[in-house]
Scaffold this motif. Structure first.
Motif, short mmCIF file in Angstrom:
data_model
loop_
_atom_site.label_atom_id
_atom_site.label_comp_id
_atom_site.label_asym_id
_atom_site.label_seq_id
_atom_site.Cartn_x
_atom_site.Cartn_y
_atom_site.Cartn_z
N VAL A 110 -86.83 19.22 -18.58
CA VAL A 110 -87.48 21.15 -18.11
C VAL A 110 -87.47 21.65 -19.16
N LEU A 111 -88.13 21.96 -19.38
CA LEU A 111 -87.83 23.82 -20.69
C LEU A 111 -88.38 25.13 -20.21
N GLY A 112 -87.65 25.87 -19.64
CA GLY A 112 -87.34 27.03 -19.60
C GLY A 112 -86.95 27.10 -17.76
N SER A 113 -86.01 27.95 -17.56
CA SER A 113 -85.47 27.97 -16.48
C SER A 113 -86.09 29.09 -15.32
N GLY A 114 -87.30 29.06 -16.07
CA GLY A 114 -87.21 30.05 -14.45
C GLY A 114 -88.15 29.75 -13.61
N MET A 115 -88.94 30.85 -13.03
CA MET A 115 -89.21 30.34 -11.22
C MET A 115 -89.90 28.98 -11.93
N ALA A 116 -91.05 28.33 -12.52
CA ALA A 116 -92.00 27.72 -12.89
C ALA A 116 -90.35 26.21 -13.52
N GLY A 117 -89.35 26.31 -14.07
CA GLY A 117 -88.72 25.41 -14.37
C GLY A 117 -88.03 25.11 -12.76
N PHE A 118 -87.43 25.96 -12.04
CA PHE A 118 -86.38 25.42 -10.93
C PHE A 118 -87.70 25.12 -10.45
N GLY A 119 -88.80 25.59 -10.00
CA GLY A 119 -90.21 24.77 -8.80
C GLY A 119 -89.74 23.15 -9.25
N ALA A 120 -89.69 22.85 -11.01
CA ALA A 120 -90.24 21.39 -11.26
C ALA A 120 -89.13 20.74 -10.98
N ALA A 121 -88.12 21.62 -11.46
CA ALA A 121 -86.56 20.80 -10.88
C ALA A 121 -86.41 20.59 -9.22
N TYR A 122 -86.65 20.98 -8.67
CA TYR A 122 -86.45 21.18 -6.94
C TYR A 122 -87.65 19.92 -6.65
N ARG A 123 -88.62 19.25 -7.65
CA ARG A 123 -89.82 18.70 -7.09
C ARG A 123 -89.08 17.57 -7.85
N LEU A 124 -88.20 17.58 -8.74
CA LEU A 124 -87.64 16.20 -9.23
C LEU A 124 -86.90 15.89 -8.79
N HIS A 125 -85.79 16.67 -8.27
CA HIS A 125 -84.92 16.22 -6.90
C HIS A 125 -85.42 15.77 -5.66
N ALA A 126 -86.20 15.58 -5.17
CA ALA A 126 -87.08 15.47 -3.91
C ALA A 126 -87.14 13.84 -4.33
N GLU A 127 -87.55 13.65 -5.60
CA GLU A 127 -87.96 12.09 -5.68
C GLU A 127 -86.46 11.66 -6.20
N GLY A 128 -85.33 12.30 -6.26
CA GLY A 128 -83.62 11.62 -6.57
C GLY A 128 -83.77 11.47 -8.19
N ILE A 129 -84.58 12.14 -9.05
CA ILE A 129 -84.50 12.60 -10.60
C ILE A 129 -83.85 13.74 -10.63
N THR A 130 -82.33 13.79 -11.74
CA THR A 130 -81.44 14.96 -12.37
C THR A 130 -82.56 15.25 -13.54
N PRO A 131 -83.30 16.51 -13.31
CA PRO A 131 -83.17 16.82 -14.83
C PRO A 131 -82.73 17.96 -16.07
N ALA A 132 -82.51 17.78 -17.29
CA ALA A 132 -81.72 18.06 -17.90
C ALA A 132 -82.88 19.76 -18.03
N MET A 133 -82.42 20.94 -18.13
CA MET A 133 -83.03 22.08 -18.29
C MET A 133 -82.77 22.86 -19.63
N TYR A 134 -83.33 22.87 -20.67
CA TYR A 134 -83.13 23.70 -21.82
C TYR A 134 -82.98 25.22 -20.96
N ASP A 135 -83.05 25.93 -21.84
CA ASP A 135 -83.44 27.32 -21.92
C ASP A 135 -83.00 28.28 -23.23
N LYS A 136 -84.22 29.37 -24.41
CA LYS A 136 -83.69 29.70 -25.41
C LYS A 136 -82.13 30.99 -24.74
N ASN A 137 -82.35 31.79 -23.70
CA ASN A 137 -81.71 32.29 -23.54
C ASN A 137 -80.43 32.02 -23.19
#
Length: 410
Positions: free
Chosen positions: A6-33
């Motif tokens: 997941v590129l970006g850790s704002g609200m949309a990035g968190f939404g993606a990570a939340y949905r992936l966790h529900a499927e048992g998937i732990t994504p790697a998240m990157y942010d330029k900041n």
């Protein structure tokens, strides 16, 4: 387990990570900041003032999102009835102005009502752009004095260069009875990629099975090796405002009766003011107050030059002019920051350009999301849900990829 990034850790990035966790998937998240949160980040200055990158107010009516947000802060939140008002040529009408004409100059009110009645007695004009919608909805006098002026300040372009597909419930269209009531009475209702590889500027490389991105589309496309010329040209046609945020701390609390105020006059530099100390006691020390001024530019229509600090003095000047700051006030804090992406501008180029960019990313299998991935007028809850939908797309289509290399600068 699929390797999803997941590129970006704002609200949309968190939404993606939340949905992936529900499927048992732990994504790697990157942010330029060097911090997470995107526009939901906050910073406390040495002077004790806490300022948000953007106002952290959620207006969502979705019970699921309400509970999810509440749980994310361990139920430590406040519910406020936010007060809004407006400033126009020395007058302070309540919000929205179209329902609160009382107290404005009599000749202006008469012209607004006459135009409103005349417009609603004539056949509907074809709606080709936002200007047509405003004229049809409110009549020429109100449209030109208020929303068209604010459009130039907030969106940095003219109403006739914007579409209407962003409006939704954002601008209230009143009945004649509501306009008359608001004009005659001071009280009225409140309406309210092929190798699937990322290369980073620090030398780090990461491989993925699926990629989710909330990175602004112009930045994302320019990162992709070999992006076609028509796609690069398309992102140049996408428009987004740039915001200089001036944060001010003062040695008193009684700065405003409203939590947020909108400014229509084009000779006042800021388009909107917020007062963080009124939203949460922890945002300022006792006996002090804070002001957040928003000043807008855009690369396409009103380029920003110089430094954000150049706008501190103009903001302070206009705060004094509007009566917020007094001669005996002591400034405890005055800082400025630049947000290179603020609000999407729904100009006449947007639809065709966005179709070209999104089609290209769809072919690559990159699941875009959020305000700057969808390139839409998304609020906080909508951005979170956009991230969830992007996660579902990534899960279902991760095998489909044309493998573009996406070197990302962090």
């Amino acid at each position: 387990m699929p390797n999803i990034i997941v590129l970006g850790s704002g609200m949309a990035g968190f939404g993606a990570a939340y949905r992936l966790h529900a499927e048992g998937i732990t994504p790697a998240m990157y942010d330029k900041n060097n911090y997470h949160g995107g526009h939901t980040a906050s910073f406390r200055y040495d002077s004790g003032f806490l300022f948000d990158v953007g106002p952290h107010i959620s207006y969502t009516k979705d019970p699921r999102i309400q509970e999810l947000f509440a749980d994310s802060v361990h139920q430590q939140y406040q519910t406020l009835q936010v007060s809004l008002n407006n400033y126009w040529r020395g007058h302070w009408p309540k919000h929205p102005v179209q329902l609160h004409l009382h107290g404005l100059p009599e000749d202006v009110v008469v012209k607004i009502i006459a135009d409103f009645v005349r417009e609603h007695q004539t056949p509907d004009r074809p709606i080709k752009n936002y200007a047509d919608w405003l004229l049809t909805s409110f009549g020429r006098t109100f449209a030109e004095l208020f929303p068209m002026q604010y459009t130039r300040k907030y969106h940095t372009t003219t109403a006739d260069n914007m579409t209407t597909d962003w409006l939704g419930p954002r601008i209230y269209r009143p009945s004649l009875e509501e306009v008359l009531h608001g004009a005659l009475s001071s009280s009225s209702p409140t309406v309210h990629s092929r190798t699937r590889q990322l290369r980073f500027s620090n030398g780090h490389e990461a491989h993925y099975d699926a990629l989710i991105s909330s990175v602004p589309l112009p930045d994302l496309v320019r990162m992709i090796d070999g992006a076609p010329r028509d796609v690069l040209d398309a992102v140049e046609r996408l428009a987004c405002s740039i915001c200089v945020v001036v944060n001010v701390g003062v040695n008193r609390e009684d700065l405003s009766r409203a939590h947020v105020t909108y400014f229509y006059d084009e000779d006042i530099c800021f388009a909107r003011l917020g007062f963080p100390h009124m939203l949460a006691a922890s945002n300022a020390s006792p006996g002090t107050g804070s002001i957040q001024a928003e000043i807008y530019f855009s690369g396409k229509y009103k380029p920003f030059t110089g430094s954000p600090d150049d706008w501190i003095e103009p903001a302070l000047r206009d705060l004094r002019r509007c009566g917020y700051l007094r001669d005996d006030d002591r400034l405890l804090c005055s800082r400025a920051t630049l947000l290179p992406y603020a609000n999407i501008i729904f100009d006449l180029d947007r639809a065709a350009a966005l179709k070209t960019v999104h089609s290209y990313l769809d072919d690559l299998g990159i699941a875009y999301c959020g305000r700057y991935g969808d390139w839409g007028y998304l609020w906080t809850d909508e951005s979170f849900k956009s991230g969830e939908l992007a996660a579902e797309r990534a899960i279902s289509v991760r095998a489909r990829s044309r493998g573009a290399q996406v070197p990302v600068g962090c």
